[in-house]
Design a protein around this motif. Sequence first.
Motif, PDB file in Angstrom:
ATOM      1  N   GLY C  48       6.933   3.548   9.516  1.00 61.09           N
ATOM      2  CA  GLY C  48       8.003   3.926   8.594  1.00 61.09           C
ATOM      3  C   GLY C  48       7.500   4.225   7.196  1.00 61.09           C
ATOM      4  O   GLY C  48       8.286   4.483   6.293  1.00 61.09           O
ATOM      5  N   LEU C  49       6.190   4.204   7.007  1.00 60.50           N
ATOM      6  CA  LEU C  49       5.637   4.489   5.680  1.00 60.50           C
ATOM      7  C   LEU C  49       5.798   5.984   5.381  1.00 60.50           C
ATOM      8  O   LEU C  49       5.880   6.798   6.288  1.00 60.50           O
ATOM      9  N   ASP C  50       5.857   6.331   4.107  1.00 65.31           N
ATOM     10  CA  ASP C  50       6.039   7.741   3.773  1.00 65.31           C
ATOM     11  C   ASP C  50       5.431   8.054   2.415  1.00 65.31           C
ATOM     12  O   ASP C  50       4.718   7.224   1.839  1.00 65.31           O
ATOM     13  N   ASN C  51       5.719   9.254   1.921  1.00 62.19           N
ATOM     14  CA  ASN C  51       5.120   9.708   0.665  1.00 62.19           C
ATOM     15  C   ASN C  51       5.445   8.800  -0.516  1.00 62.19           C
ATOM     16  O   ASN C  51       4.671   8.688  -1.451  1.00 62.19           O
ATOM     17  N   TYR C  52       6.615   8.179  -0.478  1.00 66.21           N
ATOM     18  CA  TYR C  52       7.000   7.320  -1.593  1.00 66.21           C
ATOM     19  C   TYR C  52       6.548   5.880  -1.367  1.00 66.21           C
ATOM     20  O   TYR C  52       6.286   5.155  -2.299  1.00 66.21           O
ATOM     21  N   PHE C  53       6.532   5.488  -0.106  1.00 67.34           N
ATOM     22  CA  PHE C  53       6.158   4.112   0.213  1.00 67.34           C
ATOM     23  C   PHE C  53       4.846   4.101   0.979  1.00 67.34           C
ATOM     24  O   PHE C  53       4.831   4.009   2.202  1.00 67.34           O
ATOM     25  N   GLY C  54       3.762   4.238   0.242  1.00 62.76           N
ATOM     26  CA  GLY C  54       2.448   4.165   0.848  1.00 62.76           C
ATOM     27  C   GLY C  54       2.133   2.740   1.256  1.00 62.76           C
ATOM     28  O   GLY C  54       1.367   2.478   2.169  1.00 62.76           O
ATOM     29  N   ILE C 357       7.078   0.320  -6.144  1.00 58.44           N
ATOM     30  CA  ILE C 357       6.939   1.749  -5.896  1.00 58.44           C
ATOM     31  C   ILE C 357       8.260   2.417  -5.550  1.00 58.44           C
ATOM     32  O   ILE C 357       8.333   3.627  -5.440  1.00 58.44           O
ATOM     33  N   LEU C 361      10.481   6.686 -11.359  1.00 56.89           N
ATOM     34  CA  LEU C 361      10.125   6.689 -12.778  1.00 56.89           C
ATOM     35  C   LEU C 361      10.441   8.010 -13.438  1.00 56.89           C
ATOM     36  O   LEU C 361      10.857   8.056 -14.586  1.00 56.89           O
ATOM     37  N   LEU C 362      10.228   9.099 -12.703  1.00 51.97           N
ATOM     38  CA  LEU C 362      10.598  10.386 -13.264  1.00 51.97           C
ATOM     39  C   LEU C 362      12.115  10.387 -13.395  1.00 51.97           C
ATOM     40  O   LEU C 362      12.817  10.115 -12.429  1.00 51.97           O
ATOM     41  N   ASP C 365      14.127  11.913 -10.750  1.00 52.33           N
ATOM     42  CA  ASP C 365      13.898  11.518  -9.361  1.00 52.33           C
ATOM     43  C   ASP C 365      14.981  10.531  -8.934  1.00 52.33           C
ATOM     44  O   ASP C 365      15.711  10.006  -9.763  1.00 52.33           O
ATOM     45  N   GLN C 368      14.498   6.017  -3.431  1.00 47.15           N
ATOM     46  CA  GLN C 368      14.307   6.193  -1.993  1.00 47.15           C
ATOM     47  C   GLN C 368      14.266   4.789  -1.405  1.00 47.15           C
ATOM     48  O   GLN C 368      13.930   3.833  -2.102  1.00 47.15           O
TER      49      GLN C 368
END
Lengths: 690, 262, 409
Positions: C48-54, C357, C361-362, C365, C368
Amino acid sequence: MGLDRRGFVKFVVGGVAGTLFTPVIWKGLDDAAIWSQNWGWIPRVPKGEVKATPALSKLCPSGCAVKVKTVGGLPFAAIGNADNPMSKGGVCPICAGGAQLLYSPARVKSPMKKVGEGKFEAIKWEDAEAMLVEKLTSFKGQDGKIAAISGDETGTANEVVSALLSGLGNASGFCVMPGEMYTATKGVKLMGGNGQPGFDIAGADLVLMIGADALDSWGPSVANQKAFAASHPTGAAATAQFIYAGPVLNNTSSVCDKFLAVPPTATAAFSLALANALINAGAVCSASDFGDYKALAAKYTPEAFEKATGLKAEALKDLVARIKAAKAPLVIAGASFGQGAGALDFVAGASLNVLLGRVGQSGGMTLLPAAPKALAAATDRAEAKDAGSFLAQVATGKASPAVLLVYEANPAFALPQADAMAKALGNIAFKVSFSTYMDETATLADLILPAPHPYERFDDAMNPYGVAKPTYLAGKPAMAKPVMDVKDPVDVLLAAGSKLGLSLGFETYADVIKAKAQAVGADFDTLASGGAWTGEGKGGGLSLGAAALAKAPVAKADDKAVALAPVTKLACGTADLATPPANLLTIRDTELKGKDLFVQMNAATAKKLGVTDGNKVKLTGGSGEVRARVHVNEGVAADTVAMLLGFGHSAWDQYTKGKGDNVYKILTVSDEAGTGLKVWAGSTVTVAKI
Amino acid sequence: MSGHAVKEFKVTWGMVIDLDKCTGCGACMTACQVENNIAPMADASNKMRTLSWMLVFELSNKKAAPDAEIAYLPRPCMQCGNPACVPVCPVVATDKNEEGGIVSQIYPRCIGCRYCMAACPYHARYFNWEDPIFPKGMEKALSPNTSARPRGVVEKCNFCHTRFMKAKDKARQEGGNPEALADGAYMPACAEVCPTGAITFGDLKNPEHKVHELAKGENAFRLLEKLGLHPQVYYVSKREWVRKLGDNYAATGHAGAEKKHS
Amino acid sequence: MDRALFPDGVERCSFGKFALWMAFITAFFLFGLYAMIVIFAKGIVVTGLDNYFGFGLWITFDLAVIALGAGAFFTGFLKYILKIDQLKNIINLTVIVGFICYSGAMLVLTMDIGQPIRAWFGYWHPNVHSMLTEVIFCITCYCLVLVIEYVPLILEQKQLNSIPFLHYLAHNMHVNMALFAGIGAFLSTFHQGSLGGMYGVLQGRPYAFRDGFFIWPWTFFLFVLSAVGCGPIFTVLVCTFMEKLTGRKLVDYKTKALMGKIAGTMLTVYIFFKLLDTWAWAYDYLPSTGMTFDQMFYGVIYGKWLMFTEIILCGVVPAIMLITPSIRNNPTMLYTAGILDCIGICLNRYLFTVQTIAIPLLPFDIWQTYAPNWAEWATSGMIVAYGFLVMSLSYRYLPVFPQERAMNK
C-alpha cells in the motif's frame, strides 16, 4: 577435547579472516550490484549519432513544425523548430511525444482484411490494393455509390481523394470531419465575404476569445502561444490583454487577464450583448447593415446578458472599457471544443471585428483567399460535405454508398451521436480505412490500409485554420524507412486511379506536394527543410451579418437540462488520435481516475442537480448516455457541466481502451436556423445520480 | 541540529518559471518523459504511483464561480542549495557536489530505501514501482540521454544532466569555456519544449543569463522558502494569490518576510 | 516424547499440544512468507506504499519493535555494567525478545528497500552524514551482538551442553558477556537515537524536524529515552503473557516491579522532555515555518487525538503509574501501565513515520491518506509469528528462566 579462551578467539578470528580471503563473497557482491542494474529485461539506451531533422508533425490538428531528434537514424524525441514561424521553437504536447507514437501498440502493422466480426487477417499490399481496385471498379461511374471521409483539414491529400471521387463519377461523395474551418468560412459568406478567416493574434493588443481555446486546442496553438508569450515577457509589463469568454476555466483562460464564464448555449447572446454595449458606448461602423445590426443588438440588453450568461452586467461594462481602451482589439469566435458551433455563433463574434473596424487591419481579422489547387478536378475546400450529415443520411437510407474510403478520420468515434454514426457505418458494405492506428473506425472496416506516421511520410499543411496570413508547410520523411509495413494512402489512391484508367497526373504524394508548392509559389525544398511559405492576408468589405443573425434562435430554457460543455485538451488527444502514451501523465486525476471520467460543474450547479463531489452520475443527451463521476470545479459556467472529449475508446491500446466515456455520444445535433448547418455546440443534457 | 549550510557554486543552474505564462498544456511533462525514458503507465491516473519528474500542479484561488481563478505550476526537482534529501541518503546515491549545483541521483547506487522521498517536501522524488517495460518496439524510441532504471530505485529530475555534459563538451570543442556556457547553450527538455516560454533556464550567478535578473524580480518567489532549503527553481507571478500559495503563512496570516529557518 | 530435551526439573505441555500450537503459529508465518515471496518477485508495488507514503507500516513496525526490544540492551547494561544482580532473573528473556525484535526488523527492512540485493551498500558506500547509515551499522552490529548473547543460551540446552566443545564455547562466551553487553549498550543507544535522528534531521518536514545538540537533533535523545522507557516493561509484559499462556510462574513479581520501576523512571524523564520539546515545537519552530499546530492535523485519521493519546494517555499516565510504588506494586496496575506505555511509544513511532509525511506542505497540495494493505500486514504478521515460534522453542527447550524450577515446586 577442550577449548580455552585463546583457542576460542583464534577460532573466531581465523574463521572470519579465512572467509574474507576467498573471492566468493567479493565477487558475488560485486556481481550483484551489476545484475541489479542491468537485468536482461531492462532496455538499453540506443547508441549512435544524434541528429535533428525537420519534419511536419501533423499529429495535432494544425500540425507542428518540429525537428525530429534521431539516434542512429531512429527518432526518439521532437523539439520545436526555432526557424519556423509556426513553431518558433515551441511544440505542442502531442507532437512532443511523436516519436513514441511510431511504436504505439495501436499501430496497424500491415494491410488487413476483415475475416469476421472484429477479426482481421494480415494480407499483402498487392492483394490489398487489388481488393480496393476491384471494389472501386465495380461501382465506378455510379453516382452515390462511392464516398470518402477525410479527417485532414489541411493536406493536399484531400485534393487527390476528391479528384479521384470526381473521376469515379462521385464528385459529391467527398466529406470532411467537423472543424471550425468550414463553419467559419460559411460564416464569412453570410457576412458577404469570401475566404477563410484569419486572426492576427501577434499584432493585437487585446485578444477577446469567445469560446476559442486559442492557447491550447484552437487553431495554430503553438503559434498562438508564441504570440501570447511575446506579449507577456517574464519580469516585465504585458503588452497585450487576453480575455477568454467561454464555458470553462480551461488552459487558455488560466493565463488570461480576465475569464468570463459563459455557458455554451449563450455564445451568440454574449457577442450580441457586447455589440449592443459597444454601440451604446459609441461604436459605429460603415457596414451597410449597421442599422439592422444595431436594432438587432439592442434586444441584447444588460439584463438579457445577465439572464443568458449568469454573469453580472458589470462584467460587460468592464469588458467594454477594456476594448475601448485598446488600440488593436481582436475578437476570435469559435466553439470551445473546436467544432459544432454554427455559422451564426461565428458571425456574432466576427461581427464585433467589423463593428470595431478591425477587419484587414494589423492585429485584426483577415480573410485568406482560396489557395491554388494542385489538382484541378479537386473539390474546393469550402465545398466539402460534412461527414455527420452524410452518415445521418446513410442511417436513414437517404444515401446508400457501397464503398467508403476513410482517410485519417475516426467517424465511428468522433462525430456527435457517435453510437448512431458507428451504426450508420454498418450500412455501408465495403469500408476502407486508411489509418495509422487501429481506431474505432478501422475496427469496423473491411479493409485496413495502414498509413504512415508523420515522420514516415510526405505531407503538407495549407492554411491551418486560424493563421492570419496564407501559410503553407510541407515535410518529408524524417527516417529512412517506416517502422511498419505501410504505404502512403495518397500513393495507394493514385496507383488505384491509374489502374482504373483515371490519370490524376501524379504518381506519388511527393509529386502532388511539389506541384502544390509550385502553384502556391513556394520552394518545396525550403519547406521540406523546415521553412514556411507565407502570403498576405487581406481585408474585404464584410457586413455585420445582420440578416443572418436575425434568424439566430433564442436559447430555449429547459429546467431539467443543463448545458453541456465538451472540453478539448490537446494533450488528451484529438478527434483522430487517442491519448498518446507519452501524454498519459498529463491527464489529471480530477479528469480521469481509473476508468471513470469526471463531469465538472460548479457547486451551485451540483446543488441544483442534487449531486456532490465523487457521485456517480449518468448524463443523457442526443441519442446516448455516458457515465461519469462528479468533480466540483468552480471554473465551470452557471448551469453547465463540462467533460473532456477524447475518452471512452473501444479500440486503440491498453492505455486508452475502456478509459472513461465518450462525450460525443451525448451531443445533440440540430439544424441551425437559416443556414441549414448541423450544430451541436449548445447541446444540453440531463444528469441523474446512479 | 541547525540544518546544513547552503552549498555555493560558481555556476548555479536554475529556473525561473513564469506562472502567468504556463497554460498547463503538459508539453513539459511529455518532453521530460521522452528525454528521461519513463515508460508509459497502464493507469497513469493513479497519481500515487506515477513517475513524473516534472509535474504540473493546478492551483486554485478557491473562490466560487465566477470569480474562480486557476494557475498551473510546473514542479521539477528544486535542486535545493541546502537539499533535505542529500544528507539523509545512507549510500551516497544522491549528491550535490558538482559545479552547477545540480542534485544528482545515482541509480546503480540507490538501494530504494525512500528516505530521501520522506525528506523532500516538494514530492520531487519518485520511487520506481515497476520495471521500465515499454510496449513492444517502443524501446527503439528510447532517448540516448538517460539510462532506463530498474524497479526499486528512487529517481528524479536532474535538469537533463546529460545535456549539461554535452553542452560543456561542445563548448570545449568550439574553444569556448565550459565553465561559463552562453545563455541557452544548455537547456533541459522542459524549458526547450515549452510553447509559451514559461520556463527560463540558466545560470543564476551569471549576469549574462536572463535568469540572473528574473530571479531577483519583485514577483519572484521560491516554494516553501521558510523551510530554508534554498531551491534553485524560482517562480514569478503578478497574481498575489499565486505568490501566497508558494509558502505557508498560516502562522501570521500574511505573506512577506518573516523569520526564515535555516 | 521430547521430555529428554527439556531443561532440568521443569514441566512442559504434551508434545501433541505443542505441535498443535506451533502449527497454528506456522500458518500465520507461512501466509507472511507467501506475501514476502510475492514482494520479492513483484516488488513493493504490491504494497500500500505510494509516492506520498514511502514509509508506512513496515518502518513503523521496525521502529516500534526496535524500541520494544530495547529491554535487551538496557537490562544488559544494568545487569552487567551497573551490576544490578536481581535482573539475572529476566535477562535471558530480554535477550531473546531483543533478538526476535532486531532480527525481525532486519528481515522487514530487506523487504522494504527497493533493491534488496544492494542491502549491503550501506557498508560499502556509507554516507557518514546520514542517520540511516548509522542505523544500518548499529542495528546489524547489534543484531550480531544479540546473536552472540543468544548463542550461549542455546548451547546451555541440556544435550548440547553435554558436548564439551559447546560447553566450553558457551562458558567462554558467558565470561565475556559484560564486554558484549557494553558493546550492545553503546551500539543500541546510538541506533535508537539515530532512528529518532532520522526524523529530526528532516528539515523539509516540520512535523519531525528539531533543533538539537551538535549533530544530534532532540529526537535523537527522545528516542533513546523512550526506548528504554518501554523496552524493560515490554519484557515484563511478554513474561506475564507467557505465564498466563503456560500457567507456570517464570519470574518473581519483585523483579517485574523492578523492571517497571526502571521503565517508569526512564519514561518519566522522557515524557518530561517530550512535553518540553512539543511545546517548543508548537510555539517556536512551527510559526517560523509559517505553519500552525492546527495545520499538522487533519480529520480523524490524522487528528490531534493521536498526539494527545500518545503523550498524555500513553505517556504521562503510565509514567505516573510506574513511578508510584503503590500503583506499581499492584500487578494489574503494573501491566495496565506497561500496556499504555508500549502503545504510547508505538504511536510515537507511527506518528513520526506516517504523520510526518502525510502533512501536505505545499499550500496547494492536499492531504493523502495511507492504509497498509494485506502484503504489509501479512509480512509484519510473519515477524510476529516468527517471534512466537522462536519464543515457544526457547521456552520449551532452553533454560530461560532461572527461577522457574524453584517457583513451581
